[in-house]
Enzyme design. Structure first.
Site, PDB file in Angstrom:
ATOM      1  CD1 TRP A   1      35.712  34.739  44.844  1.00 55.67           C
ATOM      2  CD2 TRP A   1      35.474  35.889  42.697  1.00 55.67           C
ATOM      3  NE1 TRP A   1      36.451  36.111  44.754  1.00 55.67           N
ATOM      4  CE2 TRP A   1      36.248  36.691  43.545  1.00 55.67           C
ATOM      5  CE3 TRP A   1      35.354  36.428  41.339  1.00 55.67           C
ATOM      6  CZ2 TRP A   1      36.513  38.055  43.188  1.00 55.67           C
ATOM      7  CZ3 TRP A   1      35.847  37.517  40.946  1.00 55.67           C
ATOM      8  CH2 TRP A   1      36.384  38.402  41.991  1.00 55.67           C
TER       9      TRP A   1
ATOM     10  CG  ASN B   1      35.767  27.096  37.266  1.00 51.57           C
ATOM     11  OD1 ASN B   1      34.742  27.335  37.753  1.00 51.57           O
ATOM     12  ND2 ASN B   1      36.761  26.581  37.528  1.00 51.57           N
ATOM     13  N   GLY B   2      34.838  30.557  34.150  1.00 48.45           N
ATOM     14  CA  GLY B   2      35.102  31.225  33.145  1.00 48.45           C
ATOM     15  C   GLY B   2      33.990  32.564  32.939  1.00 48.45           C
TER      16      GLY B   2
ATOM     17  CE  LYS C   1      47.824  30.707  46.274  1.00 51.45           C
ATOM     18  NZ  LYS C   1      48.596  31.813  47.101  1.00 51.45           N
TER      19      LYS C   1
ATOM     20  CE  LYS D   1      51.555  39.043  50.339  1.00 49.07           C
ATOM     21  NZ  LYS D   1      51.974  38.430  49.369  1.00 49.07           N
TER      22      LYS D   1
ATOM     23  CG  HIS E   1      59.582  63.622  44.576  1.00 47.82           C
ATOM     24  ND1 HIS E   1      60.340  64.696  44.014  1.00 47.82           N
ATOM     25  CD2 HIS E   1      60.993  62.801  44.910  1.00 47.82           C
ATOM     26  CE1 HIS E   1      61.464  64.665  43.936  1.00 47.82           C
ATOM     27  NE2 HIS E   1      61.926  63.539  44.306  1.00 47.82           N
TER      28      HIS E   1
ATOM     29  CD  GLU F   1      47.438  39.497  49.342  1.00 48.92           C
ATOM     30  OE1 GLU F   1      46.586  39.194  48.650  1.00 48.92           O
ATOM     31  OE2 GLU F   1      48.795  39.269  49.429  1.00 48.92           O
TER      32      GLU F   1
ATOM     33  CD  GLU G   1      54.667  40.358  47.746  1.00 45.99           C
ATOM     34  OE1 GLU G   1      54.021  40.876  47.163  1.00 45.99           O
ATOM     35  OE2 GLU G   1      54.269  39.333  48.399  1.00 45.99           O
TER      36      GLU G   1
ATOM     37  NE  ARG H   1      40.018  27.404  41.613  1.00 41.12           N
ATOM     38  CZ  ARG H   1      40.628  27.061  40.594  1.00 41.12           C
ATOM     39  NH1 ARG H   1      41.581  26.279  40.635  1.00 41.12           N
ATOM     40  NH2 ARG H   1      40.294  27.359  39.652  1.00 41.12           N
TER      41      ARG H   1
ATOM     42  CB  CYS I   1      34.400  29.402  39.373  1.00 39.77           C
ATOM     43  SG  CYS I   1      33.542  31.036  39.793  1.00 39.77           S
TER      44      CYS I   1
HETATM   45  O1  M6R Z   1      48.865  32.821  40.492  1.00 38.04           O
HETATM   46  P1  M6R Z   1      49.970  34.222  40.149  1.00 38.04           P
HETATM   47  O2  M6R Z   1      50.966  34.264  40.804  1.00 38.04           O
HETATM   48  O3  M6R Z   1      49.781  34.363  38.808  1.00 38.04           O
HETATM   49  O4  M6R Z   1      48.787  35.167  40.898  1.00 38.04           O
HETATM   50  C1  M6R Z   1      49.006  36.619  40.706  1.00 38.04           C
HETATM   51  C2  M6R Z   1      48.504  37.323  41.776  1.00 38.04           C
HETATM   52  O5  M6R Z   1      47.140  37.115  41.837  1.00 38.04           O
HETATM   53  C3  M6R Z   1      48.955  37.072  43.025  1.00 38.04           C
HETATM   54  O6  M6R Z   1      50.276  37.146  43.332  1.00 38.04           O
HETATM   55  C4  M6R Z   1      48.268  37.947  44.234  1.00 38.04           C
HETATM   56  O7  M6R Z   1      48.397  39.229  44.174  1.00 38.04           O
HETATM   57  C5  M6R Z   1      48.509  37.583  45.743  1.00 38.04           C
HETATM   58  N1  M6R Z   1      47.048  37.528  46.507  1.00 38.04           N
HETATM   59  C6  M6R Z   1      49.280  38.110  46.497  1.00 38.04           C
HETATM   60  O8  M6R Z   1      49.724  37.802  47.695  1.00 38.04           O
END
Ligand code: M6R
Length: 607
Positions: free
Chosen positions: A70, A96-97, A602, A484, A503, A487, A480, A27, A2
């Site tokens: 959101w 927000n929250g 985000k 990527k 394994h 997502e 990582e 966001r 949000c």
């Molecule tokens: O803002 P932050 O680095 O704390 O965010 C952590 C994760 O939410 C963030 O890295 C998320 O996994 C990304 N979408 C990855 O690309």
């Protein structure tokens, strides 16, 4: 997640509120709403554009609030979108929250005959503010009284039709800042909407409340005492939150990588002593010299950066390092000796709720807390005892790219600092400083090779699953890379240590199942080659990332992406870049919304 914007001042609020909502789109959200004094409330499900189309030309006024939602409590509907109102429809609230005790409060209010029109926790708070907002009460006092009844987290902006020339904004665990413009005051949940309008900002701390009117503002604390807060200057410029001709923010942010690495390292390398200079840690250096244990925490990509950091710090300094996912760490029992343990939190946004909570718990246990944060002035930057900023500039694409790379670069600097305090020789330190200094050029070199990555991506568009493998420094890079891909392209992908193949995961290998092997010529190169051979022997497809000049994989891989050679410990900074580009191009080929993937936000500001 949000987002909140608000404006009060000499100008018409509506243009800023719309522009601000657009700036907050990154966001992640699913509906939006706006209220402008003297006008009404408008809400729409879907993109901000849907809301904009519904706004009549006459919708103007000197004060207003707006929100991107959101969904948490209740699906994305107009009824659930903010602003929410009290029973008299006098109070307007964006939030927000999460109000954790909303259920019991709602039952109580319903038993008193109050009718609810949404499923949200926010409407409960709006109704309570309305109850306390009696004829002789000021809005700020009604809000304070209402908040005393709720449990949870909030960043809120509140207006009243009775006091149209006032906005009340307050927070607890959810960021909120006030931009001090020449033409009025701007409220936002992060700095991006404010950048084009105000350079001076006040970051509200937990429990603080800003009372903004057309001409002036005041900040007071939870017991209504006025607080003197000096404005801080925003260092990001407005241009940095624009696409600047790129099709997507993600691509722009990857292409910025050489500059990002340069900015992260700038002024922080000491070639004479073969160490790093981290001004943000200066005050805690005596305590750091005696630590016996380091816990790194973060979520998503930040957690994976932490895993690279673990390798780096243990290798250079011998300090035992644990890396914990923040959402798990916060529910673990903290053990050991807090006096000699440090919690290092990694977060691009500086607002991730789980990471923030892990920091608070570590502090309660008496540990020193450090942060690696990109967003200046964010909650994590403010709540940790000391820290290092990434200086990567704003990251708008939901998929972290320059955020991750700059986190690893900062961790390399921290590892170098700890190493030189302990077992790393001056010669080794100097070699690392030298390698770091020329890293931006090497990253730039990778960016000239995007064609072959885009070509490999084309053969991947109908793929359903993928495995990413690596060893040692490259193992977190594999995690990582897989994150990527999943997502932004929605392809199921897993990152694995290559040593784990036998394994379990090797059972997946057959001709249509691809593996992305991160296999630079490093100390474990021969080991990962054996894993690749085993995949090939089962007719699996292989995409390999290796270092320039290595011909050893030509017969084993269908596609190879090369990165320049560098110090083994710094290779993750380079090998990550082709993986980011690969995920980008696969998602692009699949025609997906790269910068705002489905269901993702985000900044994950709720648990
Ligand atoms: O803002 P932050 O680095 O704390 O965010 C952590 C994760 O939410 C963030 O890295 C998320 O996994 C990304 N979408 C990855 O690309």
């Amino acid at each position: 997640m949000c987002g909140i914007v608000g404006y009060i001042g000499k100008k018409d609020a509506t243009p800023f509120l719309i522009e601000g909502l657009r700036a907050l789109e990154y966001r992640g959200y699913d509906s939006a709403g706006i209220y402008v004094a003297g006008q009404g409330v408008l809400k729409r499900v879907g993109k901000v554009d849907m809301l904009t189309k519904a706004i009549p030309k006459t919708f103007s006024g000197n004060a207003g609030i707006a929100h991107t939602r959101w969904a948490t409590h209740g699906s994305p509907t107009e009824a659930n979108a903010h602003p929410h109102t009290d029973t008299a429809e006098e109070v307007l609230l964006v939030h927000n929250g999460i109000i954790e005790n909303y259920h019991e409060l709602r039952n109580e209010l319903e038993s008193e005959g109050i009718i609810f029109y949404s499923d949200t926790d926010t409407e409960v708070l709006a109704k309570i503010i309305g109850q306390t907002y009696t004829a002789d009460t000021l809005l700020e006092d009604a809000v304070t009284r209402a908040l005393a009844r709720v449990r949870g987290t909030y960043g809120i902006a509140v207006m009243s039709r009775r006091e149209p020339e006032k906005i009340v904004a307050t927070r607890l665990g959810s960021s909120l800042l006030i931009g001090i413009g020449t033409d009025g005051y701007y409220i936002a949940s992060d700095a991006t909407p404010v950048l084009p309008h105000a350079r001076e900002v006040i970051y509200l701390d937990d429990g603080e409340m800003a009372i903004l009117t057309l001409e002036t503002y005041a900040v007071r604390n939870a017991i209504k005492t006025l607080v003197e807060k000096s404005p801080e200057t925003l260092e990001w410029d407005a241009e940095s939150v624009k696409k600047q001709g790129y099709e997507h923010f993600m691509l722009k942010e990857i292409m910025e990588m050489p500059e990002v690495i340069k900015n992260t390292l700038r002024g922080r390398l000491d070639p004479d002593e073969g160490t790093s200079i981290l001004g943000g840690l200066r005050d805690v250096m005596p305590r750091l010299a005696h630590i016996r244990r380091l816990i790194i925490t973060g979520c998503g990509s930040a957690y994976y950066a932490g895993l690279v950091g673990q390798e780096l710090i243990e290798e250079f300094s011998g300090i035992p390092v644990e890396v914990e996912i923040a959402s798990e760490l916060r529910y673990r029992r903290f053990t050991g000796d807090p006096e000699h343990t440090v919690l290092l939190a990694v977060s691009q946004s500086g607002e991730t709720a789980d990471t923030l909570e892990a920091i608070r718990i570590a502090k309660r246990h008496g540990m020193l807390t450090l942060g690696i944060v990109n967003a200046v002035g964010s909650s994590i930057a403010r709540e940790t005892d000391a820290g290092v900023y990434n200086h990567a500039g704003p990251e708008i694409g939901v998929a972290s790219t320059k955020g991750f790379v700059s986190q690893v670069a900062v961790l390399a600097l921290i590892a170098l600092m700890f190493g030189r305090q302990r077992s790393l020789s001056e010669k080794e330190g100097r070699e690392l400083v030298e390698a770091l200094t020329i890293l931006p050029e090497k990253a730039a070199e990778i960016l000239t090779r995007t064609d072959s990555i885009a070509e490999a991506a084309r053969s991947f568009t109908s793929t359903q699953n993928a495995l990413y493998i690596g060893r040692k420094y490259q193992c977190p890079v594999a995690y990582e890379g897989a994150l990527k891909l999943k997502e932004i392209s929605y392809i199921h992908a897993e990152g694995y240590s290559a040593g784990e193949m036998k394994h379990g995961p090797i059972a997946l290998i057959e001709p249509s199942f691809p593996t992305i092997a991160i296999a630079p010529r490093d100390s474990l190169y021969e080991k990962i080659c054996s894993n690749i051979e085993e995949i090939r022997a089962r007719s699996g497809r292989v995409i390999a990332i290796t270092t320039d000049g290595n011909t050893g994989l030509t017969r084993l891989a269908d596609h190879i992406f090369y990165v320049p050679e560098t110090h083994e410990a710094l290779l993750p900074i380079l090998t990550t870049i082709p993986l980011q580009l690969f995920a980008y191009h696969v998602a692009r080929e699949r025609g997906l919304p790269i910068d705002k993937p489905r269901n993702l936000a985000k900044s994950v500001t709720v648990e």
